[in-house]
Design an enzyme around this catalytic site. Structure first.
Site, PDB file in Angstrom:
ATOM      1  N   PHE A 168     -11.927  -7.150  13.160  1.00 20.74           N
ATOM      2  CA  PHE A 168     -10.820  -7.695  12.396  1.00 20.74           C
ATOM      3  C   PHE A 168     -10.299  -6.629  11.404  1.00 20.74           C
ATOM      4  CE2 PHE A 168      -9.246  -9.575   8.606  1.00 20.74           C
ATOM      5  CZ  PHE A 168      -8.023 -10.168   8.837  1.00 20.74           C
ATOM      6  N   GLN A 169      -9.120  -6.287  11.370  1.00 25.55           N
ATOM      7  CA  GLN A 169      -8.840  -5.237  10.491  1.00 25.55           C
ATOM      8  C   GLN A 169      -9.198  -3.897  10.846  1.00 25.55           C
ATOM      9  OE1 GLN A 169      -8.673  -6.654   6.258  1.00 25.55           O
ATOM     10  NE2 GLN A 169      -6.431  -7.503   6.778  1.00 25.55           N
ATOM     11  N   LYS A 221     -17.502  -0.389   5.616  1.00 23.43           N
ATOM     12  CA  LYS A 221     -18.256  -1.423   4.372  1.00 23.43           C
ATOM     13  C   LYS A 221     -19.644  -1.175   4.094  1.00 23.43           C
ATOM     14  CE  LYS A 221     -17.537  -6.197   2.917  1.00 23.43           C
ATOM     15  NZ  LYS A 221     -16.789  -7.343   3.548  1.00 23.43           N
ATOM     16  N   GLU A 265       0.970  -1.204   0.108  1.00 26.85           N
ATOM     17  CA  GLU A 265      -0.024   0.214   0.063  1.00 26.85           C
ATOM     18  C   GLU A 265       0.874   1.314   0.014  1.00 26.85           C
ATOM     19  OE1 GLU A 265      -0.459  -2.481   2.171  1.00 26.85           O
ATOM     20  OE2 GLU A 265      -2.543  -3.225   1.871  1.00 26.85           O
ATOM     21  N   MET A 322      24.153   8.638   3.535  1.00 25.31           N
ATOM     22  CA  MET A 322      24.375   9.775   4.220  1.00 25.31           C
ATOM     23  C   MET A 322      24.554   9.624   5.696  1.00 25.31           C
ATOM     24  SD  MET A 322      23.985  13.094   3.807  1.00 25.31           S
ATOM     25  CE  MET A 322      23.026  13.766   2.397  1.00 25.31           C
TER      26      MET A 322
END
Lengths: 584, 183
Positions: A113-114, A163, A51, A485
């Protein structure tokens, strides 16, 4: 006639009406309903491998097109994976729309969940975010999101869609501009500068003896490059372009001094430092520019043009603050200056100042010691060759670190929107996905990503996306086997005590890795191989190419103003130090 | 620690009256911004206004933590913030409510009742060994009352944080009346 559709259909239709042509995303449980109508939509979806990649692609797309990039992912871990790109876009004022799925409204707050508190987590890294609780609100929220993301100081806006909101039916209604504005009583960005301030700025510009135009990323956001050029030429005043403004003023223009700041060139740094007027346009006095603030440009008066009022006086108090859109304000300043000149006023003679500046440029060009035969390849040399071999209009993306600074220093940016990098947040791993997004936005252009070996290993998997989706980019890895760096800082400021910066000279095998992702892999180890490899890479346009340059790990970025140092104490390349006195 | 008297005794405190859209999460946005930018909130009061679409958040800001100008500008960038007024304590009326339960044996209860009456407070509840009183008024007055109650032994104390509105400009009001306008 009223028409019942689902929240998900409304979402996709709203995106279409906002002229979205591409979504970067990855589906999952809660966002599933939105992926179904996407099948019937003309919008192209690019399926990423992580993502975070979708977020940076959206940023890259926005960088080069000026249109908001759109990323769509599911809830929970997908939303948390978007935090880095959102913060990156927020810091660099990139217009971006992020759509996240959320657990059904009935499950919110139950640790489902999630489930995660997406709006809570992203509140401080977005310009605005909303949890949409009703399917009926979808079109208005989408319109608000695009309006907020693209007006004023641009930034990322996140919409969190449970949802059931996506599944529920709603009555389609596309809100008018007026409805959108009325629904946002607290959002009224200023675009026109204050006329009195503009007059005062014009007078101050004519009176200055040592003026510098300090151009920041706001020039690009406001599409003000032409206006800037007109102003610079009208008042014949040198321009510095910050890391975020590279390309906003052509590097080959005689008035262009290039990049100031921590790794800016000595001329740009010193010209700001000695100036008596900093005409600040869409820049924000970032700590990487000012060095130690207390000693920054001590004799300079400040004109500060910025669309964000909170930038005025945040770091340096301006003598003339102008809140407004850079393009509109610059055009007004040009008009005001012309009025004064037509009224018989004269601009101060700045020729002495200009010749002083030219003197610095002659004395302090960018410098690195050239390769002796048998010595390790110099990264700066690779960049010069990349630059010289690049087709007209090439877009350059970079990750974060030494390679980023060398890219900004050695490339010649002669066109706006050809430089894509992570300036404010400094996100390692930005370059590959951002380059993919840039290529999607400008398929007509060659897109080179310059990356370090450290950065590349963070997001390289998106080259699979590039191959599968047929988005051919080119990646140059400057492989010094170090977090370069950090290594440089440890060498210079921690008595060469190298702690956890050595990666591995052999692992991974970048060529095999590139090949396994459907790309052409090329390894370059000596100076003679550089040019042919670049030519080969530039000749391939049906797939992505990864060129690994094995470069000298000891090479450091110069000049450097170490953190907390005054710009007066810029460290030059050791070979230039004998000329230091010329920096007066 | 008696931090409560700080804002009212400290001359440099600032009161921000922030009109926001009355929407879920708006308080989190405002308080989150203070935390994120390193500003300290001294007290905070939130409630809907005469317009149900809007709420007013009255924030007393510890200005030593950051310049007020930056606080206001950053707040104003929040999309849900409609209007911000800075109320000068000298030109505004401020009110706060205090409730306290004081441990006091029945024989001494009269003293607390008397004290409460002097301050024009109210007796809310009386128990065998304790008494609950309330007082509304200016934060200064509440400070004094609290200080005096402390001598008896405060079991629990709650203050609401102040709310404030600008003082009315008397001249303008008179003028308006003269011109036959009530508002």
């Amino acid at each position: 006639m009223t028409q019942k559709i689902t929240g998900a259909q409304a979402l996709i239709r709203a995106l279409e009406l906002e002229n979205v042509d591409t979504i970067f995303g990855l589906p999952g449980g809660c966002i599933l309903p939105a992926y179904d109508p996407l099948l019937d939509s003309p919008i192209r979806h690019i399926l990423v491998r992580h993502e975070q990649g979708a977020g940076h692609m959206a940023e890259g797309y926005a960088h080069v097109t000026g249109r908001p990039g759109v990323a769509m992912v599911t809830s929970g871990p997908a939303a948390t994976n978007m935090v880095t790109p959102l913060c990156d876009a927020y810091m660099d004022s990139i217009p971006m729309i992020c759509i996240t799925g959320q657990v059904p409204t009935t499950a919110i707050g139950t640790d489902a969940f999630q489930e995660c508190d997406t709006v809570g987590i992203t509140r401080s890294v977005t310009k605005h975010n909303e949890l949409i609780m009703s399917a009926d609100d979808v079109p208005l929220m989408v319109r608000q999101a695009f309006h907020i993301a693209t007006t004023g100081r641009p930034g990322p806006v996140l919409l969190d869609l449970p949802k059931d909101v996506l599944q529920n039916s709603m009555t389609w209604h596309w809100p008018s501009d007026e409805e959108v504005l009325d629904s946002l009583p607290g959002y009224k960005p200023v675009s026109k500068g204050h006329p009195r301030m503009i007059k005062e700025a014009a007078r101050m510009i004519l009176d200055a003896k040592q003026p510098i135009l300090y151009a920041g990323g706001g020039i690009l956001k406001a599409r003000a490059a032409d206006a800037l050029r007109e102003l610079a030429e009208l008042i014949d005043t040198p321009v510095v372009t910050t890391l975020m403004a590279r390309g906003a003023f052509p590097d080959d223009h005689p008035l262009c001094l290039g990049m100031p700041g921590m790794h800016g060139n000595a001329t740009a740094i010193t010209a700001m430092q000695k100036s008596d007027l900093l005409i600040t346009l869409g820049a924000r006095f970032d700590d990487r520019i000012t060095g130690k603030v207390a000693t920054f440009a001590p004799d300079a008066k400040i004109i500060h043009v910025d669309i964000d009022p909170a930038e005025q006086g945040k770091v340096r108090r301006p003598d003339v603050p102008i809140v407004g859109d850079c393009r509109l304000v610059i055009e007004e300043i040009i008009k005001a200056i012309k009025d004064l000149l037509n009224g018989g006023e004269k601009q101060q003679d700045i020729s002495a100042w200009k010749s002083r500046v030219s003197g610095w440029r002659e004395q302090f060009p960018l410098y690195y010691p050239t390769n002796e035969p048998g010595e390790a390849l110099k990264p700066q040399y690779c960049l010069e060759q990349l630059r010289d071999g690049a087709p007209e209009g090439t877009i350059l993306c970079s990750g974060v670190g030494q390679h980023q600074m060398w890219s900004s220093q050695y490339w010649k940016f002669n066109e706006p929107y050809t430089w894509v990098n992570s300036g404010g947040l400094g996100t390692m791993g930005f370059s590959v996905p951002a380059a993919i997004g840039a290529k999607v936005g400008r398929p007509d252009r060659t897109v080179w990503a310059v990356d370090g070996d450290g950065c590349f290993q963070m997001t390289a998997q998106e080259l699979v996306t590039a191959s599968v989706e047929r988005i051919p980019i080119k990646v140059a890895i400057l492989n010094n086997s170090y977090l370069g760096m950090v290594r440089q800082w440890q060498e210079m400021f921690y008595e060469e005590r190298y702690s956890e910066v050595y990666l591995s000279p052999e692992l991974p095998d970048f060529v095999k890795w590139a090949e396994s992702m459907g790309c052409i892999g090329i390894r370059v180890e000596s100076p003679e191989e550089v040019q042919p490899a670049i030519e080969k890479a530039n000749s391939i346009d049906d797939r992505s190419v990864v060129v690994e340059f094995r470069v000298d790990a000891g090479e450091k970025v110069f000049p450097m103003v170490p953190a907390g140092f005054s710009n007066d104490d810029v460290l030059l390349h050791p070979d230039q130090n004998n000329r230091r006195e010329f920096l007066r | 620690m008696s931090t409560n008297s700080y804002a009212s005794s400290h001359p440099a405190h600032h009161i921000l009256s922030v009109l926001v859209q009355n929407r879920p999460g708006v308080l989190a946005r405002v308080s989150g911004l203070f935390a994120r930018r390193g500003y300290n909130i001294f007290s905070l009061a939130v409630a809907p206004t005469e317009d149900p679409m809007l709420s007013r958040i009255t924030i007393v800001v510890d200005v030593e933590s950051a310049p007020l100008e930056q606080v206001v500008k950053q707040l104003f960038k929040l999309v849900d913030v409609v209007k911000i007024s800075e109320l000068d304590p000298r030109r505004s009326v401020e009110r706060e409510l205090l409730m306290a339960t004081v441990r006091v044996p029945a024989e001494d209860r009269g003293q607390v009742v008397e004290l409460t009456n002097i301050f024009e407070g109210k007796i809310l509840a009386v128990g065998v060994e304790a008494i609950t009183v309330s007082l509304d008024g200016s934060p200064d007055k509440l400070d004094d009352f609290e200080e005096l109650l402390r001598g008896y032994g405060i079991v629990e104390l709650q203050r609401t944080g102040r709310v404030a509105l600008p003082k009315l400009d008397k001249e303008a009001r008179l003028k308006a009346v003269k011109h036959g306008k009530a508002s």
